[in-house]
Design a protein around this motif. Structure first.
Motif: not given
Ligand code: EZ4
Ligand code: CO
Length: 403
Positions: A269, A272, A276
């Motif tokens: 997390y 992330q 992305q």
């Protein structure tokens, strides 16, 4: 195969390490690194007081289930103490499984994707000319990639400058952290001069890296990245603190210098958005702090889709147990980029005999079953824990700054 025993070994052969040893009813033992630099005993207690009682009697083969049991079972998710403890359990269980099957760990991770693993070493000096000499020493050892850091004129000390040319260790024993002084202005004016000099001396072919150690704002990092473009760094590491992932967006809009981050991250997390949005080029999470082999593979798999490669942290506070685990991961994972490798002291290497090797700038984990690393407990017992802290950093007016 059942877990019958587990214990935490805290030792200080040149620096502090926390190691988890898990033993099974088949007489196989596995090791996991649980070292959290400057906060070691918190992880030792987490393991001894909270996790080991849950491990005894569990099926050693159920690695993923044990990971989820410890992660979801804590209720309190993430955080470096929790995740370093889970990492140690996970690493030890992969070691056990590979040993029980008689294969080096990388064979369980899909086998080798490459012949050997590109690593980078740390060259540093108090002045630019000292750093030039240190880079030359690393080239003589065969390194193809070198991180360069230098003292900054007008500042008494700075991040990354070692006590000796070939060894860098920021943690200091004592009652309180050492205090460094920092000036972003002096640093930004100076850093491009270092890399101009290094390219002039060593040409275009060697890979040069640099660590800004979370000290800049996004617009400052953008300026640095732009000014370093003529010297085509392999990467600029930790340009800003990673908590605000979108901070990288601004840097990305301004510079083609490749960006790397992740040594203080502890789960997917934390990475992330960075991955992305393709705001970074290299993700530097490690086996010991980001959930072990199990979780690191998930991070690497996410990164692969977005053309982000791995670049695992590998400083001296990551023990030879972590180094071995990292090398199995690096050898197998498709989107590997580079591995940091700071040599350990002889004392450390003696306590942790290992099968991994270095030659001509590349490393290999070796073909011993499991991780290929062990701990000499009798020798470890001769080096008791010594309290040590990472430094802190203040601006010239006394304001606390990121170290
Ligand atoms: O400051 O490992 O890239 N390497 C680094 C290291 C870290 C230490 C912290 O424990 O930034 O020197
Ligand atoms: Co770093």
């Amino acid at each position: 195969m059942k877990i019958t025993d587990a214990k935490v070994i805290v030792c200080s052969p040149g620096r502090n390490f926390v190691t988890l040893k898990i033993v099974t009813d088949e007489g196989i033992h596995g090791l996991g690194d649980a070292t959290l630099n400057g906060r070691e005993l918190a992880v030792a207690s987490y393991l001894t007081d909270h996790l080991i009682p849950l491990l005894i009697g569990r099926d050693a083969d159920r690695i993923e289930d044990t990971w989820q049991y410890l992660y979801k079972g804590a209720y309190w998710r993430r955080g470096p103490v929790t995740m370093s403890a889970i990492s140690a359990v996970d690493t030890a269980l992969w070691d056990i499984k590979a040993k029980s099957l008689g294969v080096p760990l990388y064979q369980l991770l899909g086998g080798a994707s490459r012949d050997s693993v590109l690593v980078y070493g740390h060259a540093s000096g108090a002045t630019i000319e000292d750093t030039v000499a240190a880079v030359a020493d690393y080239l003589k050892l065969g390194y193809k990639a070198i991180r360069a850091q230098s003292g900054i004129p007008g500042l008494a000390s700075t991040y990354g400058v070692g006590r000796g040319k070939m060894y860098y260790e920021p943690a200091e024993e004592g009652g309180a952290p050492v205090e460094n002084l920092w000036s972003t202005e002096k640093y930004l004016n100076f850093a491009p001069q270092l890399f101009a000099r290094l390219r002039k001396e060593f040409g275009e072919d060697i890979h040069l890296l640099h660590d800004a150690h979370h000290r800049l704002t996004p617009i400052e990092a953008a300026r640095l990245g732009k000014n370093l473009e003529p010297f085509h760094l392999f990467w600029l590491e930790d340009p800003v603190a990673g908590e605000l992932q979108e901070g990288f967006h601004l840097i990305r809009q301004h510079t083609t210098t490749p960006l790397a981050v992740g040594e203080v991250f502890d789960t997917i997390y934390d990475c992330q958005q960075l991955i992305q949005n393709q705001w970074i080029d290299y993700i530097r999470t490690t086996v010991v702090h980001a959930g072990g082999i199990t979780h690191l593979r998930k991070i690497a798999n996410l990164a692969e889709i977005y053309h982000v490669r791995t670049g695992c942290h590998g400083a001296t506070d990551l023990s030879p147990v972590c180094m071995a685990a990292a090398l199995h991961f690096d050898l197998s994972v498709h989107n590997f980029g580079i591995q940091e490798y700071m040599r350990h002291s002889d004392q450390t290497d003696q306590v942790f005999p290992h099968s991994y090797t270095f030659a001509e700038g590349f490393m290999h984990p070796g073909d011993a079953p499991g991780l290929g690393v062990d701990i000499n407990e009798a020798l470890a017992a001769k080096y008791p824990y010594r309290r040590a802290y990472l430094p802190i950093n203040r601006k010239l007016d006394g304001t606390m700054h990121s170290w």
